[in-house]
Design a protein around this motif. Structure first.
Motif, PDB file in Angstrom:
ATOM      1  N   PHE A 134       2.045   6.795  -7.503  1.00  0.00           N
ATOM      2  CA  PHE A 134       2.474   5.916  -6.422  1.00  0.00           C
ATOM      3  C   PHE A 134       1.353   4.930  -6.103  1.00  0.00           C
TER       4      PHE A 134
ATOM      5  N   ASP B 270       2.297   3.464   8.452  1.00  0.00           N
ATOM      6  CA  ASP B 270       1.401   2.903   7.458  1.00  0.00           C
ATOM      7  C   ASP B 270       0.236   2.247   8.187  1.00  0.00           C
ATOM      8  N   CYS B 271      -0.706   1.731   7.417  1.00  0.00           N
ATOM      9  CA  CYS B 271      -1.852   1.044   8.004  1.00  0.00           C
ATOM     10  C   CYS B 271      -1.527  -0.416   8.325  1.00  0.00           C
TER      11      CYS B 271
ATOM     12  N   ILE C 237       1.878  -4.900  -3.222  1.00  0.00           N
ATOM     13  CA  ILE C 237       1.683  -3.888  -4.264  1.00  0.00           C
ATOM     14  C   ILE C 237       2.230  -4.478  -5.552  1.00  0.00           C
TER      15      ILE C 237
ATOM     16  N   TYR D 208       6.597  -5.496  -2.543  1.00  0.00           N
ATOM     17  CA  TYR D 208       6.513  -4.797  -3.819  1.00  0.00           C
ATOM     18  C   TYR D 208       6.931  -5.749  -4.923  1.00  0.00           C
TER      19      TYR D 208
ATOM     20  N   SER E 250       5.763   6.131   1.296  1.00  0.00           N
ATOM     21  CA  SER E 250       4.828   6.331   0.190  1.00  0.00           C
ATOM     22  C   SER E 250       4.502   7.810   0.106  1.00  0.00           C
ATOM     23  N   ASN E 251       3.706   8.170  -0.885  1.00  0.00           N
ATOM     24  CA  ASN E 251       3.305   9.567  -0.977  1.00  0.00           C
ATOM     25  C   ASN E 251       2.413   9.955   0.201  1.00  0.00           C
ATOM     26  N   ARG E 252       1.666   9.012   0.732  1.00  0.00           N
ATOM     27  CA  ARG E 252       0.799   9.278   1.884  1.00  0.00           C
ATOM     28  C   ARG E 252       1.578   9.333   3.196  1.00  0.00           C
TER      29      ARG E 252
ATOM     30  N   THR F 270      -0.755   1.810  -4.172  1.00  0.00           N
ATOM     31  CA  THR F 270      -1.019   1.445  -2.781  1.00  0.00           C
ATOM     32  C   THR F 270      -1.526   0.009  -2.733  1.00  0.00           C
ATOM     33  N   PRO F 271      -1.395  -0.631  -1.569  1.00  0.00           N
ATOM     34  CA  PRO F 271      -1.977  -1.975  -1.449  1.00  0.00           C
ATOM     35  C   PRO F 271      -3.494  -1.884  -1.580  1.00  0.00           C
TER      36      PRO F 271
END
Length: 184
Positions: free
Chosen positions: A34, A163-164, A52, A170, A132-134, A36-37
């Motif tokens: 997966f 998210d952050c 991404i 994408y 996302s996976n996170r 990430t940015p």
């Protein structure tokens, strides 16, 4: 180092709101890699900070799946949460599955308590990744038959994650089995 720049008005850009009525869903357990940015320290400019460009890689035999929606019933919102010094984003995707056919009702049941991710397309053609996976997306659903003949009947998915920053753009390949699954 991030190249800071002025944020200019974009002439000729499609300003239509909402999402196009074909989206995609997948399950975190089916993902092998997966992306990430980039981190702020690694981003060249504001645009790359929110993009991404690396493909999502699925495990062998696994795929994302298309989901039909209805025009002017889907939207994506991000909201800053937390106190100064520890802020992040709450991301909410609303998606309407038009009808109460068994497949839509079954999906609403199956998505409950699953770790998921979604790719949706804005009216300007830009894809956005939700979950996302996170920070896996979670799904809550409501269904209705309506009360009047003119009412809509169907299943509304309320998809949330954190998210952050905003749900990233994408630009990678959507990992589906065929062009038919892409809704083209």
């Amino acid at each position: 180092m991030l190249n800071r720049s002025a944020l200019q008005y974009q002439e000729g850009v499609c300003g239509a709101g909402g999402l196009q009525p074909v989206g995609y869903y997948g399950f975190i357990e089916d993902v092998a890699g997966f992306p990430t940015p980039p981190a702020v320290a690694d981003a060249a400019d504001y645009g790359t900070l929110a993009t991404i460009a690396t493909n999502i890689v699925m495990k062998p035999g696994k795929t994302m799946y298309a989901m039909a929606g209805e025009l002017e019933t889907a939207g994506l919102e991000g909201e800053t949460i937390g106190e100064r010094g520890s802020q992040s984003k709450s991301v909410k995707l609303t998606w309407y599955l038009p009808s109460t056919e068994p497949a839509n009702l079954g999906a609403a049941r199956y998505f409950n308590n699953r770790r998921m991710f979604f790719i949706v397309r804005e009216q300007n053609g830009q894809f956005r990744l939700v979950g996302s996976n996170r920070f896996p997306a979670s799904v809550a659903s409501t269904d209705t038959t309506g009360t009047a003949v003119a009412d809509r009947r169907g299943v509304t998915l309320e998809i949330t994650t954190y998210d952050c920053g905003p749900a990233p753009v994408y630009t990678g390949v959507i990992p589906v089995d065929s062009a038919q699954d892409l809704g083209v």
